[in-house]
Design a protein around this motif. Structure first.
Motif, short mmCIF file in Angstrom:
data_model
loop_
_atom_site.label_atom_id
_atom_site.label_comp_id
_atom_site.label_asym_id
_atom_site.label_seq_id
_atom_site.Cartn_x
_atom_site.Cartn_y
_atom_site.Cartn_z
N GLY A 1 -4.33 0.16 -1.37
CA GLY A 1 -3.80 -1.11 -1.19
C GLY A 1 -3.27 -1.39 0.40
O GLY A 1 -2.00 -2.01 0.37
N GLY B 1 0.74 -1.22 -0.05
CA GLY B 1 0.06 0.13 -0.12
C GLY B 1 0.93 1.28 -0.11
O GLY B 1 1.93 1.24 0.13
N ASP C 1 -8.69 -0.45 0.25
CA ASP C 1 -8.28 -0.60 -1.06
C ASP C 1 -8.17 0.82 -1.63
O ASP C 1 -7.22 0.84 -2.54
N GLY D 1 -13.12 -0.40 1.07
CA GLY D 1 -12.10 -1.63 2.06
C GLY D 1 -12.88 -2.92 1.85
O GLY D 1 -13.87 -2.98 1.66
N HIS E 1 -2.94 -2.99 3.54
CA HIS E 1 -3.08 -4.29 4.45
C HIS E 1 -2.60 -4.23 5.69
O HIS E 1 -1.58 -3.80 6.20
N ILE F 1 -8.22 -4.66 4.19
CA ILE F 1 -7.55 -3.89 3.25
C ILE F 1 -8.21 -2.72 3.00
O ILE F 1 -9.58 -2.76 2.71
#
Length: 774
Positions: free
Chosen positions: A382, A357, A397, A415, A384, A395
């Motif tokens: 990204g 991320g 996202d 996410g 985690h 996550i």
């Protein structure tokens, strides 16, 4: 022309002119003595000059000027001397002037005078300047070659007054020494509040910046500095060295103290500052990697500013161009990309394993130096992270933060938690120095916990707000599925009723402490429980459903209100299984850990025939009720047909009444009685030890009655004892199932002599006991 010359160049004409001004203008002029003329030099003794805006008094005032410059709207004062001046201004500024340069400052000064003024030399001793808002005392001030259109063009300046002092002299070099305490200048009131203090000394050779004799040792202090709604308290800047090479230390408080150490150089119109380190007093920030970088400021056609920083191991770069002319328009950009996300663990210790991320920050700078504008964009993608204690993997996202035309920050993203999607949206802004934040989090069937003990699925719809510095959490959480198992309960060793607990002084004493929250959070959340919720633990295996309301006031513990209904369950005790016929946990709005319980479980018992001749096995319904608080429930037994509680317990354990129990079965019943009191007690302590500790007793035990051969459960008693002094001991016994009780006393008269007495429902007795040493 002759009249004009008479008024300007003769003392008689000058006096006549002063009388004309006094009689026919808005100015009142009084004096004890005047000498000289308007044409060149004029001196007053005991002067008083008044108007609707001011009042000027002077013990003596002497001024020399070039009057012909009046035709050019200027006054050139070649000499000014005054003693014991008092200047009272009746009106103060109600609006903040727009000053962006030295020229603007000079124009502001001239706007308050009749003419543009240039003072070549001046000296004032003992002066007081008063306005409706402040008073300023001047002990002594001397000026030489002070030009109003170039405020810094002076040969000599010496000031001593209520602000402190400043001495400056310029010939082949400029020497300055000062120690001043100022109120926040009106010009900078939107940035500065409170006191401004500065002191130091400096020597500069104008045409030789590399001269080793150049030096500066200065200190600046600002009580409160406001930068884009952020308050910097007690900001301090120390500068030491020369123009060519100097050290700068900056200290400030933005919630916690911050210190910046910089080594700087000046070379060919470029100032370069090497920021060696930034020190934080914050307990989390000071654990992070070092922060350092370089700042360059150069001037050619315009000012150029370039900043390259390493902040906690991440890069931060900025380029800025500032126009050289007022209003000093600027344009530039600040960029940063955070890729080492392990630093987030320092801020959120409950997160671990943060990998991959990035966080991208892009800020456009516009506006002017004195009125900057920022357009911010940020993107999180990204990321985690896991929470092992809950068995979840999350996550983030994508989260985008953009700034709209109203200077509001719009938040939008999504996410996943264990492959289930959730969304985030919100709004943030700052107005009147107060931050505002509103964030919504929504999700469907999110696995919030996935451990052997807790499997919980939830659908949250929550809103977090921060307004007037008060955080609030509200919304709704639906829990459609849960499977809760208590796996870590310890097994309690049952002991014989003859074991006695003596409560001596304990090395590890546990004290109950009221649990309180230090988080100033206000919470109001509705919690609805679905139809697929299961619980297994403490002998109970059931499903549950209900509706709860979670509330919390700032800095207080959270509280629950509502009911949880237990359904389709079984309760297991002493190897027997009971069907749950009724069960409730009732939260009344007090603490969450100790709700009211109302539970009833029963079992169909097949009773053995009392006599060998009996042909049928009797079927009976027997059960247990638990009511009261979870941590201290009241236990009772019932049966159909009705019988004594002693026989109910005997039937539940042995399948027969207690009168038919053997010696071994009676011991089993006695152990069951001991365990009944601790079914819902503290798992980590023995029940008798807890009872002794709670009642401050020295002796607690379950025991059989006086007839040790009696196997009846009615003969079981609870015995309590307390040593009141070195000589006096009291004891009390209470029948566990019947109403028998007794109280006893033992008093020590001497080393070998004591008296014992006992009285109760079964009789009284007294004994004298003599002990002999062998």
């Amino acid at each position: 022309m002759a009249c004009l010359c008479f008024c300007i160049y003769t003392e008689t004409g000058t006096k006549a002119t002063l009388e004309f001004i006094n009689d026919f203008t808005n100015y009142s002029i009084k004096y004890d003595h005047v000498s000289g003329t308007f044409g060149h030099h004029l001196s007053f003794d005991a002067l008083e000059l008044k108007s609707k805006d001011f009042k000027l008094q002077a013990q003596s005032l002497s001024v020399s000027w070039q009057w012909l410059l009046l035709f050019q709207s200027e006054i050139n004062v070649s000499q000014l001397n005054a003693q014991n001046i008092a200047l009272i201004l009746h009106h103060s500024e109600t609006t903040t002037p727009n000053i962006n340069s030295l020229d603007d400052l000079q124009n502001f000064v001239n706007s308050k005078l009749f003419f543009h003024m240039t003072i070549n030399e001046g000296e004032i001793q003992k002066a007081k300047i008063s306005t409706p808002t402040f008073t300023h005392d001047i002990e002594h001030i001397v000026l030489k070659t002070f030009q109003s259109n170039h405020l810094l063009d002076l040969k000599y300046l010496s000031y001593e007054g209520s602000l402190g002092f400043i001495h400056a002299q310029q010939d082949e070099k400029l020497q300055v020494k000062w120690d001043l305490t100022l109120s926040a200048p009106t010009v900078f009131s939107q940035w500065i509040e409170g006191k401004v203090k500065t002191k130091g000394d400096a020597i500069f050779y104008e045409h030789d910046l590399k001269n080793e004799k150049n030096k500066i040792d200065a200190e600046f202090f600002v009580e409160k500095l406001n930068i884009k709604e952020k308050e910097l308290l007690n900001s301090q800047i120390n500068i030491q060295g020369s123009l060519q090479a100097h050290n700068i230390a900056i200290k400030s408080i933005l919630g916690d103290p911050i210190e910046i150490i910089t080594t700087a150089t000046w070379h060919q119109s470029t100032w370069t500052g090497n920021i060696e380190k930034i020190l934080f007093s914050h307990k989390t920030l000071n654990k992070l990697p070092s922060t350092y970088g370089t700042l360059k400021i150069s001037k050619k056609s315009n000012w150029k500013v370039q900043l390259n920083m390493n902040v906690f191991g991440e890069s931060l770069n900025s380029k800025l161009t500032i126009k050289k002319d007022a209003p000093f328009a600027m344009s530039g950009k600040i960029q940063s990309q955070i890729q080492n996300l392990k630093s987030l663990n320092h801020f959120f210790p409950f997160l671990s394993g943060t990998t991959d991320g990035s966080i991208d920050i892009d800020i456009d700078l516009k506006g002017t130096v004195f009125s900057p504008e920022f357009v911010t964009k940020a993107k999180v993608s990204g990321i985690h992270f896991s929470m092992p204690q809950y068995g979840t993997k999350t996550i983030l996202d994508k989260i985008e933060i953009t700034q709209n035309k109203k200077n509001e920050m719009l938040i939008d993203g999504y996410g996943h938690i264990n492959n289930k999607k959730f969304t985030i949206d919100g709004l943030a802004h700052v107005k009147n120095y107060q931050p505002y934040l509103s964030v919504n989090i929504k999700g469907e069937n999110l696995v919030l916990s996935q451990t052997p003990e807790y499997f919980i699925v939830a659908s949250p719809n929550l809103n977090f707000t921060l307004e007037n510095n008060v955080p609030k959490l509200s919304g709704h959480i639906h829990i459609p599925q849960a499977d809760i198992k208590q796996l870590n309960h310890s097994k309690k060793a049952s002991h014989s009723g003859d074991i006695v607990i003596i409560n001596h002084e304990k090395s590890h004493e546990k004290k109950d402490k009221a649990v309180s929250s230090t988080i100033p959070l206000s919470t109001q959340i509705e919690i609805s429980l679905g139809n697929n919720l299961k619980y297994k633990g403490k002998g109970l295996n059931c499903q549950f459903k209900g509706h709860l309301k979670l509330t919390q006031k700032p800095n207080q513990i959270p509280r629950l209100k509502g009911e949880i209904n237990l359904i389709n369950g079984k309760y297991r005790f002493q190897g027997k299984s009971f069907n749950l016929t009724h069960g409730k946990l009732i939260f009344t709005g007090s603490t969450m850990s100790n709700p009211l319980i109302d539970i009833e479980a029963k079992q169909t018992v097949m009773a053995l025939p009392r006599k060998k001749s009996a042909a049928l096995i009797t079927q009976m319904d027997m059960g247990v009720r638990l009511k009261g608080k979870l941590n201290d429930p009241k236990i009772s037994f019932f049966s159909n047909p009705s019988m004594s509680e002693a026989d109910i317990i005997s039937y539940l354990i042995l399948g027969r009444p207690q009168s038919e129990a053997s010696q071994g079965q009676a011991e089993l019943l006695f152990q069951a009685v001991s365990q009944l009191s601790s079914m819902f007690g503290n798992e980590n302590n023995d029940i008798s030890h807890n009872l002794a500790e709670r009642l401050k007793l020295d002796y607690v035990a379950f025991s059989k009655g006086s007839n040790n051969q009696n196997t009846s459960l009615e003969d079981t008693v609870l015995m309590l004892g307390k040593q009141l002094s070195d000589r006096l001991y009291l004891n009390y016994s209470l029948g566990f199932l019947d109403s028998t009780n007794s109280i006893g006393m033992q008093y020590v008269l001497g080393r070998n002599l004591s008296v014992e007495a006992q009285t109760g429902t079964t009789g009284s007795s007294a004994d004298v006991i003599i002990s002999l040493d062998h």
